[in-house]
Design an enzyme around this catalytic site. Sequence first.
Site, PDB file in Angstrom:
ATOM      1  N   TYR A 141       3.980   0.502 -17.521  1.00 15.83           N
ATOM      2  CA  TYR A 141       3.108  -0.036 -18.567  1.00 15.83           C
ATOM      3  C   TYR A 141       3.640   0.241 -19.966  1.00 15.83           C
ATOM      4  CZ  TYR A 141      -0.437  -0.791 -14.955  1.00 15.83           C
ATOM      5  OH  TYR A 141      -1.119  -1.219 -13.849  1.00 15.83           O
ATOM      6  N   LYS A 189       7.600   6.366  -4.393  1.00 15.04           N
ATOM      7  CA  LYS A 189       8.406   5.447  -3.583  1.00 15.04           C
ATOM      8  C   LYS A 189       9.833   6.002  -3.616  1.00 15.04           C
ATOM      9  CE  LYS A 189       8.861   1.582  -1.241  1.00 15.04           C
ATOM     10  NZ  LYS A 189       8.396   1.483   0.158  1.00 15.04           N
ATOM     11  N   ASP A 221       3.336   2.686  -0.128  1.00 11.33           N
ATOM     12  CA  ASP A 221       2.935   1.658   0.850  1.00 11.33           C
ATOM     13  C   ASP A 221       2.186   2.300   2.018  1.00 11.33           C
ATOM     14  OD1 ASP A 221       5.397   2.871   1.235  1.00 11.33           O
ATOM     15  OD2 ASP A 221       6.404   1.111   2.047  1.00 11.33           O
ATOM     16  N   ASP A 245      -3.179   2.789 -10.518  1.00  9.50           N
ATOM     17  CA  ASP A 245      -4.054   1.668 -10.859  1.00  9.50           C
ATOM     18  C   ASP A 245      -4.432   0.916  -9.582  1.00  9.50           C
ATOM     19  OD1 ASP A 245      -5.418  -0.188 -12.294  1.00  9.50           O
ATOM     20  OD2 ASP A 245      -3.698  -1.014 -13.363  1.00  9.50           O
ATOM     21  N   ASP A 249      -8.180   1.185  -7.376  1.00 12.03           N
ATOM     22  CA  ASP A 249      -8.969  -0.046  -7.182  1.00 12.03           C
ATOM     23  C   ASP A 249      -9.217  -0.276  -5.691  1.00 12.03           C
ATOM     24  OD1 ASP A 249      -8.939  -0.679  -9.910  1.00 12.03           O
ATOM     25  OD2 ASP A 249      -8.645  -2.811  -9.495  1.00 12.03           O
TER      26      ASP A 249
END
Length: 369
Positions: A141, A189, A221, A245, A249
């Site tokens: 971001y 990751k 994942d 993020d 959610d």
Amino acid sequence: MKLKILVVAGDGIGPEVTREAVNILRSVAEVGGHDFQFTEAAIGGAAIRAEGSPLPQKTLEAALASDAVLLGAVGGNEFNSLPPDRRPEAGLLQLRKALGGFANLRPAFAFPALAANSPLRPEVIEGADILFVRELLGGLYFGQPRAWQRESNSAWNTMRYTRDEVVRVARVAFELASKRRKKVTSVDKANVLEVSQLWRATVTEMAAQYPDITLEHQYVDACAMHLMNTPRNFDVVLTENLFGDILSDESGVITGSLGMLPSATVGGAINLYEPVHGSAPDIAGKGIANPLGAILTAAMLLHHSAHLEGEAQAVESAVRTVLERGYRSADLLRAGDTRQAATSTEEMGKLVNGILNDTLDRHQSLHAV
Ligand code: NAD
């Protein structure tokens, strides 16, 4: 207790749910004799329309002069074609950066009364209580370089972290875990990304300072799957900005709705409080948004900025009671269930406030005896 609170309600359902959160804070102040001073300022699409900027200078100054910032949500379809740095969301990113909070705390727990609302089976979510600690000021971001180069039909963003940025957010996660069930799941990751290898090495090194905490690492994942299969196995989930993020959610599924999730951003000069959801343009202006995520966000403000622990718990308990009594905003009604009318945003806020006032009054009179 004196607290200057800047309210930046923003766009879409932001003002609708923030109004209810502010009412809750006003009640706490009134009953407890606290001096909460509220100031309002524009952000996001509303600020672009009024002042031509998603974060006007006077909003920024008001935020920096406050003790806590309470935000609704930003964003609207009319701004979707603007480049990222001119969209409403840019105002929020600039505000987050200016306030300096780097640890975004996002609790997700299964309310027993909402067990049937989740698409997951009740026995899977029962007792789930997860705290996401999402790094908020780094990663994709904010990383440079970033661009969309139209002439070459290519675009890029940069996921960048320094060791110090990982250390400071990991410390928040370990400290919080030590007051909870003493487990940190660090999500990365590292099988593909160098930035994740730095993340994993740094978190592993930090764990040595917290011998009573169990640290586990998961690839993002796999974590996305485990969260839905075995949500009870998680306590504190520590992760970088984008992964946090997405995973938080996703965890709205455990709670029953995205509209239930609160957040607090700590670690900087001034804490920022905002529900996890966005401006929900599809339901804005209809008075049907779920204000409970915003109200639980107010409870986080009472805990982290006002240090009114009893009052914060009273707000959470009032939310639980309203749900146990069967009240449901539209997002909490199960698809196809036509037996019950949805409770509006305002009604939901009033119900929580009524129960909260009863609880606070009772406590007051107990203390007076
Ligand atoms: P969203 O969170 O606004 O909505 C996703 C879905 O959840 C929608 O169907 C919406 O109606 C529902 N929903 C969300 N909050 C709800 C609530 N309180 N009560 C009932 N239903 C609720 O996400 P989106 O649709 O992807 O994004 C809409 C806009 O919000 C975009 O402009 C996006 O950039 C912005 N956004 C802002 C923030 C923020 O301000 N922190 C966060 C996410 C998205």
